[in-house]
Design a protein around this motif. Structure first.
Motif, PDB file in Angstrom:
ATOM      1  N   VAL A 120       0.986  -1.154   0.060  1.00  0.00           N
ATOM      2  CA  VAL A 120       0.370   0.559  -0.096  1.00  0.00           C
ATOM      3  C   VAL A 120       0.518   1.324   0.192  1.00  0.00           C
ATOM      4  O   VAL A 120       1.760   0.976   0.884  1.00  0.00           O
ATOM      5  CB  VAL A 120      -0.998   0.199   1.146  1.00  0.00           C
ATOM      6  CG1 VAL A 120      -1.820   1.287   1.773  1.00  0.00           C
ATOM      7  CG2 VAL A 120      -2.097  -0.826   1.342  1.00  0.00           C
ATOM      8  N   ILE A 121       0.674   2.282  -1.100  1.00  0.00           N
ATOM      9  CA  ILE A 121       0.735   3.817  -1.340  1.00  0.00           C
ATOM     10  C   ILE A 121       0.053   4.562  -0.340  1.00  0.00           C
ATOM     11  O   ILE A 121      -1.276   4.172  -0.730  1.00  0.00           O
ATOM     12  CB  ILE A 121       1.459   4.449  -1.916  1.00  0.00           C
ATOM     13  CG1 ILE A 121       2.785   3.381  -2.650  1.00  0.00           C
ATOM     14  CG2 ILE A 121       1.827   5.329  -1.958  1.00  0.00           C
ATOM     15  CD1 ILE A 121       3.209   3.859  -4.099  1.00  0.00           C
ATOM     16  N   GLU A 122      -0.146   5.023   0.904  1.00  0.00           N
ATOM     17  CA  GLU A 122      -1.369   5.850   1.752  1.00  0.00           C
ATOM     18  C   GLU A 122      -0.843   7.587   1.989  1.00  0.00           C
ATOM     19  O   GLU A 122       0.504   7.423   2.082  1.00  0.00           O
ATOM     20  CB  GLU A 122      -1.388   5.692   2.763  1.00  0.00           C
ATOM     21  CG  GLU A 122      -1.721   6.247   4.298  1.00  0.00           C
ATOM     22  CD  GLU A 122      -3.219   5.470   3.427  1.00  0.00           C
ATOM     23  OE1 GLU A 122      -4.634   6.390   3.556  1.00  0.00           O
ATOM     24  OE2 GLU A 122      -3.750   4.468   3.406  1.00  0.00           O
ATOM     25  N   GLY A 123      -1.888   7.933   1.130  1.00  0.00           N
ATOM     26  CA  GLY A 123      -1.730   9.231   0.711  1.00  0.00           C
ATOM     27  C   GLY A 123      -2.707   9.906   1.630  1.00  0.00           C
ATOM     28  O   GLY A 123      -3.495   9.964   1.557  1.00  0.00           O
ATOM     29  N   ASP A 124      -1.509  11.223   3.091  1.00  0.00           N
ATOM     30  CA  ASP A 124      -2.259  12.142   3.285  1.00  0.00           C
ATOM     31  C   ASP A 124      -1.832  13.733   3.366  1.00  0.00           C
ATOM     32  O   ASP A 124      -0.910  13.444   2.934  1.00  0.00           O
ATOM     33  CB  ASP A 124      -3.158  11.791   4.531  1.00  0.00           C
ATOM     34  CG  ASP A 124      -4.339  10.219   4.984  1.00  0.00           C
ATOM     35  OD1 ASP A 124      -5.558  10.425   4.625  1.00  0.00           O
ATOM     36  OD2 ASP A 124      -3.516   9.446   5.151  1.00  0.00           O
ATOM     37  N   HIS A 151      -3.039  16.013  -3.101  1.00  0.00           N
ATOM     38  CA  HIS A 151      -3.599  14.612  -4.397  1.00  0.00           C
ATOM     39  C   HIS A 151      -1.988  14.532  -4.088  1.00  0.00           C
ATOM     40  O   HIS A 151      -1.124  14.562  -3.974  1.00  0.00           O
ATOM     41  CB  HIS A 151      -4.047  15.066  -5.995  1.00  0.00           C
ATOM     42  CG  HIS A 151      -3.586  16.533  -6.056  1.00  0.00           C
ATOM     43  ND1 HIS A 151      -1.715  15.893  -6.866  1.00  0.00           N
ATOM     44  CD2 HIS A 151      -3.220  17.528  -6.138  1.00  0.00           C
ATOM     45  CE1 HIS A 151      -1.354  16.734  -7.653  1.00  0.00           C
ATOM     46  NE2 HIS A 151      -1.947  18.132  -7.396  1.00  0.00           N
ATOM     47  N   LEU A 152      -2.166  12.866  -5.131  1.00  0.00           N
ATOM     48  CA  LEU A 152      -0.819  12.630  -5.142  1.00  0.00           C
ATOM     49  C   LEU A 152      -0.246  12.554  -6.609  1.00  0.00           C
ATOM     50  O   LEU A 152      -1.593  12.570  -7.342  1.00  0.00           O
ATOM     51  CB  LEU A 152      -1.096  10.649  -4.828  1.00  0.00           C
ATOM     52  CG  LEU A 152      -1.263  10.408  -3.234  1.00  0.00           C
ATOM     53  CD1 LEU A 152      -1.221   8.804  -3.356  1.00  0.00           C
ATOM     54  CD2 LEU A 152       0.248  10.535  -2.483  1.00  0.00           C
ATOM     55  N   ILE A 174      -3.115   2.100  -4.325  1.00  0.00           N
ATOM     56  CA  ILE A 174      -2.701   2.987  -3.750  1.00  0.00           C
ATOM     57  C   ILE A 174      -4.490   4.196  -2.925  1.00  0.00           C
ATOM     58  O   ILE A 174      -5.306   4.629  -3.762  1.00  0.00           O
ATOM     59  CB  ILE A 174      -2.182   3.966  -5.005  1.00  0.00           C
ATOM     60  CG1 ILE A 174      -1.262   3.199  -5.636  1.00  0.00           C
ATOM     61  CG2 ILE A 174      -2.092   5.660  -4.106  1.00  0.00           C
ATOM     62  CD1 ILE A 174      -0.475   3.870  -7.148  1.00  0.00           C
ATOM     63  N   GLU A 175      -3.918   4.552  -1.888  1.00  0.00           N
ATOM     64  CA  GLU A 175      -4.696   5.747  -1.264  1.00  0.00           C
ATOM     65  C   GLU A 175      -4.270   7.549  -1.419  1.00  0.00           C
ATOM     66  O   GLU A 175      -3.769   7.585  -0.296  1.00  0.00           O
ATOM     67  CB  GLU A 175      -5.081   5.363   0.411  1.00  0.00           C
ATOM     68  CG  GLU A 175      -6.596   5.720   0.949  1.00  0.00           C
ATOM     69  CD  GLU A 175      -6.561   5.090   2.028  1.00  0.00           C
ATOM     70  OE1 GLU A 175      -7.708   5.812   2.864  1.00  0.00           O
ATOM     71  OE2 GLU A 175      -6.122   3.892   2.854  1.00  0.00           O
ATOM     72  N   ASN A 176      -5.522   7.114  -2.290  1.00  0.00           N
ATOM     73  CA  ASN A 176      -4.856   8.739  -2.838  1.00  0.00           C
ATOM     74  C   ASN A 176      -5.931  10.207  -1.638  1.00  0.00           C
ATOM     75  O   ASN A 176      -6.256   9.143  -0.354  1.00  0.00           O
ATOM     76  CB  ASN A 176      -5.927   9.072  -4.362  1.00  0.00           C
ATOM     77  CG  ASN A 176      -4.638  10.181  -4.970  1.00  0.00           C
ATOM     78  OD1 ASN A 176      -4.674  10.966  -4.340  1.00  0.00           O
ATOM     79  ND2 ASN A 176      -4.730   9.990  -6.277  1.00  0.00           N
TER      80      ASN A 176
END
Length: 278
Positions: A120-124, A151-152, A174-176
């Motif tokens: 997982v690539i986690e975006g926040d 955004h990523l 990928i969680e944007n």
């Protein structure tokens, strides 16, 4: 640069490997001719309380829209080749804040991890909260904090993949960043864009935010266990989505009760298998 809200590349992005305790900070600077210069440095990760976390400042440079998007698309194409060469299925999960991306993702990982290797690539914008939830499943995860970025982008994903090194024939989720506007503009190199819509948001989201549903191959209507308690018209929601994107695949599910998850899982496994044989 996000051409919708005006946040630019002139800022810092932090990519954190919680398992290794490493943080890479990426600094980007946009020159007057549209050239983007990027450099980075790494250091050890030490958790900080929320009161010590400060957002980065971003400028507004709308005139560089074409330069930034062209650069992003070029790196996205590199990401796609990298993933395809390794038989890796990549899903870009997008939604508004609170729609249930992380809940659905952790349930999916726990239910499929015996059958499929998942990273997982986690975006926040800030915090490691969601990455820690993912980490508790035993799944490798990289946290990308975008600061004031909404955004990523492809560069962040490229860096994340380099750190994750997901195994061949696996799934990268990928969680944007939670946002129904800007993530739709940026190709990350994913195989599928998946937009998650919670029934608590209202059935008209596809026609209020058409670009993200038009650019997505999949729409997930989630939290359907709450429909009896809401004024949400499921048929209208699906009709609106079809108006915007007649080809969009739609799942209806509840990560809480498990209703509808089997169809979602079968779709993932089928596409992951297709990637291996491609």
């Amino acid at each position: 640069m996000c051409v919708t809200c005006g946040c630019s590349d002139n800022g810092n992005t932090k990519i954190t490997d919680l398992h290794k305790g490493e943080v890479e900070t990426i600094h980007s600077h946009t020159l007057s001719d549209g050239t983007v210069i990027t450099h980075s440095h790494s250091h050890e990760y030490h958790a900080k309380p929320a009161s010590e976390i400060h957002a980065q400042q971003h400028g507004t440079t709308i005139s560089l829209e074409k330069n930034i998007l062209a650069k992003n698309n070029s790196i996205a194409a590199q990401n796609r080749r990298w993933l395809n060469h390794r038989g890796i299925l990549a899903l870009n999960l997008m939604s508004s804040p609170g729609a249930g991306k992380t809940t659905l993702l952790t349930r999916t990982i726990n239910d499929l991890k015996q059958h499929l290797s998942i990273s997982v690539i986690e975006g926040d914008q800030e915090t490691f909260n969601d990455a820690k939830k993912i980490q508790e499943t035993g799944c490798p995860v990289i946290q990308v904090n975008t600061g004031t970025g909404c955004h990523l982008d492809a560069t962040m994903i490229q860096k994340g993949l380099q750190k994750l090194q997901p195994p061949n024939n696996s799934l990268v989720a990928i969680e944007n960043v939670g946002n129904l506007v800007c993530p739709a503009l940026f190709d990350l190199g994913e195989n599928f864009k998946v937009t998650i819509l919670s029934v608590t948001e209202g059935e008209d989201k596809p026609i209020k935010y058409p670009h993200i549903f038009r650019s997505s191959q999949v729409m997930i209507v989630t939290k359907i266990d709450l429909i009896p308690y809401l004024q949400f018209n499921l048929e209208s929601c699906i009709e609106y989505a079809r108006q915007i994107n007649p080809q969009i695949k739609i799942f209806q599910l509840s990560a809480y009760t498990g209703n509808g998850l089997e169809s979602w899982y079968n779709w993932i496994v089928k596409n992951a298998t297709n990637k291996r044989s491609a």
